[in-house]
Design a protein around this motif. Structure first.
Motif, mmCIF file in Angstrom:
data_model
loop_
_atom_site.group_PDB
_atom_site.id
_atom_site.type_symbol
_atom_site.label_atom_id
_atom_site.label_comp_id
_atom_site.label_asym_id
_atom_site.label_seq_id
_atom_site.Cartn_x
_atom_site.Cartn_y
_atom_site.Cartn_z
ATOM 1 N N LYS A 65 24.609 -2.793 -81.444
ATOM 2 C CA LYS A 65 24.760 -1.807 -80.379
ATOM 3 C C LYS A 65 24.858 -0.419 -80.995
ATOM 4 O O LYS A 65 24.974 -0.266 -82.218
ATOM 5 N N GLY A 66 24.771 0.574 -80.142
ATOM 6 C CA GLY A 66 24.887 1.952 -80.610
ATOM 7 C C GLY A 66 23.786 2.389 -81.554
ATOM 8 O O GLY A 66 22.612 2.040 -81.368
ATOM 9 N N GLU A 67 24.172 3.116 -82.579
ATOM 10 C CA GLU A 67 23.210 3.679 -83.524
ATOM 11 C C GLU A 67 22.435 2.602 -84.271
ATOM 12 O O GLU A 67 21.233 2.739 -84.526
#
Length: 213
Positions: A65-67
């Protein structure tokens, strides 16, 4: 550098095997001896990065998830899954099986590993596709590139097993280098090295075979 003898065998195989209308794979059939494969410690279970890849793009699934998820998409991951996807596959085993069969390898951020094991591990585990953890400081892009050139070699409890080492349209020297890499790694994984190998054959999907050793 490829083993000259292996390269000559590959050339002979390709010359004498009829051309097909589809891209055939080139495979090794490895036959073991003098091993009790009922003992898990004697089994072969290795991931091998082929020096010249498989001649086709493998599909890598990433749990992130995220970056990291964004970087995985940019690096060419076939799928990127998050917490919601994992829970959905937990409740929909048909989807989990479809994803497991479609992807060749999986990578997961360490925070997802326990959840994956508890939810869809029963689907991924038997297929030998439990994710490789993305350790802190490691590049997801580099891991994806590595996975796209890798094969998983698993004997399970069988004395004979197969592994793909490339495609028929690859240069014979590259195929020979891939074959040499697989054989070397399998020998290192066996208790008595090459003395546990009964024979190894190289073959195309629908063609003849040649004995390598």
């Amino acid at each position: 550098m490829a083993d000259v003898a292996i390269e000559e065998l590959v050339k002979k195989l390709l010359e004498e095997s009829p051309q097909r209308k589809f891209s055939e794979s080139v495979d090794l059939a490895i036959n073991l001896k003098n091993l009790d494969l009922n003992q898990p410690k004697n089994r072969v279970d290795e991931e091998i990065v082929l020096p010249n890849g498989l001649g086709k793009e493998l599909k890598v699934g990433v749990f992130a998830k995220g970056e990291v998820a964004l970087q995985a998409k940019q690096a060419g991951a076939a799928y990127v899954f998050d917490d919601a996807d994992i829970q959905e596959m937990k409740d929909d085993k048909a989807r989990a099986k479809s994803v497991a069969d479609e992807c060749d390898f999986f990578i997961a951020e360490t925070q997802f590993m326990a959840t994956i094991g508890k939810t869809i591990g029963t689907v991924l585990g038997p297929r030998g596709k439990m994710p490789v953890p993305l350790l802190p400081g490691k590049s997801i892009g580099e891991m994806i590139q590595s996975k796209q050139s890798a094969v998983r070699v698993r004997s399970k409890d069988k004395m004979t097993f197969h592994v793909t080492v490339g495609r028929r349209d690859m240069p014979s020297e590259q195929l020979a280098q891939n074959i040499d890499a697989v054989i070397s790694r399998v020998e290192r994984a066996l208790v008595k090295g090459k003395h546990n190998i009964k024979s190894i054959y190289v073959t195309t999907t629908m063609g003849k075979s040649e004995r390598v050793m």
